[in-house]
Design a protein around this motif. Sequence first.
Motif, mmCIF file in Angstrom:
data_model
loop_
_atom_site.group_PDB
_atom_site.id
_atom_site.type_symbol
_atom_site.label_atom_id
_atom_site.label_comp_id
_atom_site.label_asym_id
_atom_site.label_seq_id
_atom_site.Cartn_x
_atom_site.Cartn_y
_atom_site.Cartn_z
ATOM 1 N N GLU A 54 8.276 -4.908 2.688
ATOM 2 C CA GLU A 54 7.400 -3.238 2.276
ATOM 3 C C GLU A 54 6.015 -3.109 2.855
ATOM 4 O O GLU A 54 5.839 -1.867 2.614
ATOM 5 C CB GLU A 54 7.432 -2.786 0.959
ATOM 6 N N LEU A 55 5.605 -4.329 3.429
ATOM 7 C CA LEU A 55 4.063 -4.226 3.703
ATOM 8 C C LEU A 55 3.819 -3.652 4.880
ATOM 9 O O LEU A 55 4.538 -3.195 6.089
ATOM 10 C CB LEU A 55 3.255 -5.855 4.185
ATOM 11 N N THR A 56 3.347 -1.777 4.557
ATOM 12 C CA THR A 56 3.248 -1.383 6.209
ATOM 13 C C THR A 56 1.711 -0.884 6.629
ATOM 14 O O THR A 56 1.431 -1.355 7.702
ATOM 15 C CB THR A 56 3.320 0.392 5.718
ATOM 16 N N GLU A 57 0.842 -1.747 6.379
ATOM 17 C CA GLU A 57 -0.952 -1.753 6.904
ATOM 18 C C GLU A 57 -2.226 -2.494 6.297
ATOM 19 O O GLU A 57 -1.179 -2.861 4.785
ATOM 20 C CB GLU A 57 -1.274 -0.445 6.230
ATOM 21 N N VAL A 58 -2.354 -2.799 6.699
ATOM 22 C CA VAL A 58 -3.401 -4.053 6.372
ATOM 23 C C VAL A 58 -4.725 -3.785 6.363
ATOM 24 O O VAL A 58 -5.350 -2.868 7.170
ATOM 25 C CB VAL A 58 -3.386 -5.418 7.179
ATOM 26 N N ILE A 59 -5.487 -3.957 5.620
ATOM 27 C CA ILE A 59 -7.156 -3.803 6.159
ATOM 28 C C ILE A 59 -7.530 -4.423 7.214
ATOM 29 O O ILE A 59 -7.739 -5.808 7.007
ATOM 30 C CB ILE A 59 -8.272 -4.345 4.013
ATOM 31 N N THR A 60 -8.631 -4.110 7.574
ATOM 32 C CA THR A 60 -9.459 -4.122 8.843
ATOM 33 C C THR A 60 -10.772 -4.720 8.988
ATOM 34 O O THR A 60 -11.091 -5.169 9.576
ATOM 35 C CB THR A 60 -9.080 -3.695 9.883
ATOM 36 N N ALA A 61 -11.028 -3.589 7.754
ATOM 37 C CA ALA A 61 -13.040 -3.004 7.797
ATOM 38 C C ALA A 61 -13.305 -3.037 6.391
ATOM 39 O O ALA A 61 -12.793 -1.954 6.026
ATOM 40 C CB ALA A 61 -13.745 -2.991 8.594
ATOM 41 N N SER A 64 -11.037 0.230 5.808
ATOM 42 C CA SER A 64 -10.549 1.224 6.916
ATOM 43 C C SER A 64 -8.809 0.238 7.070
ATOM 44 O O SER A 64 -8.946 -0.673 6.232
ATOM 45 C CB SER A 64 -10.549 0.883 7.787
ATOM 46 N N SER A 65 -8.124 0.814 7.868
ATOM 47 C CA SER A 65 -6.741 0.952 7.434
ATOM 48 C C SER A 65 -6.360 0.149 9.213
ATOM 49 O O SER A 65 -6.785 0.455 9.985
ATOM 50 C CB SER A 65 -5.748 1.212 6.542
ATOM 51 N N SER A 66 -5.034 -0.443 9.184
ATOM 52 C CA SER A 66 -4.174 -0.684 10.209
ATOM 53 C C SER A 66 -3.559 0.382 10.934
ATOM 54 O O SER A 66 -2.969 0.886 11.649
ATOM 55 C CB SER A 66 -3.181 -1.987 10.429
ATOM 56 N N LYS A 67 -3.255 1.477 9.824
ATOM 57 C CA LYS A 67 -2.703 2.792 10.196
ATOM 58 C C LYS A 67 -3.529 4.004 10.793
ATOM 59 O O LYS A 67 -3.745 5.115 10.955
ATOM 60 C CB LYS A 67 -1.896 2.686 9.125
ATOM 61 N N GLY A 68 -5.019 3.245 10.899
ATOM 62 C CA GLY A 68 -6.118 4.458 11.201
ATOM 63 C C GLY A 68 -6.375 5.367 10.665
ATOM 64 O O GLY A 68 -7.174 6.411 10.296
#
Length: 456
Positions: free
Chosen positions: A227-234, A248-252
Amino acid sequence: MATSGGQIPWVFSQVKGTIEEEVAEADIISTVEFNHDGEYLATGDKGGRVVIFQRGGLPVKPSVGVPPVFRCDYNVYSTFQSHEPEFDYLKSLEIEEKINKIRWIKKTGMSLFLLTTNDKTIKLWKIMERYPMYSGFNLRDDEGRPLDNTEVVRLKVPKVNTDKLTTEATPRRLYANAHTYHINSISVNSDDCTFLSADDLRINLWHLETTDQSFNIVDIKPANMEELTEVITAAEFHPINCNEFVYSSSKGSIRLCDMRAKALCDEHAKIFDEPEDPSNRSFFSEIIASISDVKFSHSGRYMLSRDYLTVKVWDINMESKPVETYPVHEHLRSRLCSLYENDSIFDKFECGWNGTDSDVITGSYNNFFRIFDRDNKHQFCYEASRDMAQLGQILHHKIVTSETNRRRRNEVCVDNLDYNRKILHAVWHPGDNILAIAATNNLYLFHEQQHHTQHS
């Protein structure tokens, strides 16, 4: 000093690094960071090494009516191996020695302190100056080893040496075993006592003095990983309010969290997200919307985010949309398919502010980097190149064109861009107009051209 139109005349100052045609993977610079006053500049590479440069020379005393000339020469101050390759036997996983991030601790004494991290382990380093004070002992050599009595034939007077300065890097703390996934960010809090570390799914809060315990303040890992939809990017702390941080996330999207609300900040205080225009949606929309870097302005009022194609400025009081959007390489929008095939579309570009928050900087391909003037809404594109062998050479604005027949010297055809030459790390001096640009294994330094007023 800016010229007409708000443009700062940038000139080439220095380049550090080798000129070999074949660049070793370990020599590629993976992070660059000025310390708080800009007197020191640190770089980390994929081989786990850290190089610290110190601003050299003495400031030039200006004449009456002549603007001051600031120093811009940085010389190697200390070099040390921060991380070594490791192997996780429980997971049969190799852990690279690559330095992902470097963050300075504010200087309070004579020594320097900084945090370095690879994918799993964070280290606190102390860099101190040391003089080899004494030599010429009677009963031991200069290294401290005892001498045989037969070697002592005459009495010597020990000497004091103060001419040879050395630096010594010592690991003071090691923060490990707290991240299951790769660490992508570390950020020192304004309280100078705590820092955060972030991986794909969790953010941990550490105290600088405590290595065996950290507090999990964000956890977005779902019960079912499918069910993972996004990850932490910074992630980064607010520069003034020690209780606030963003990630921030990979979904913007960017989430602002307040640690005063509750210990686990799964429920954000604010979310900054710009809805996508349905007419622009494509297969690559989610990939190019992923935010690779987020930075607070020095004032703490604004945030700067970088996705694949744009740089955006957000007002922390307005969540619905960014107050400014700057296209970095819009000419690549029609080439996303080929960029996906060669994996360039997954490159993570960083961004940064100048000391007054009036300009922002980020990198692009072909060793181009872009500066955006927020006041005059102008943007400039420059190239970091070894061809600039002459110190003080003025940088000329580059133009990327779709025309195959290049007519002007400063024009580059979009078909001729080199995607292997890219600037992922570009930082601005916190006080002066000095830029540090990492291009593969080379560190370029540029500074503002100095103008001297003529007086009769």
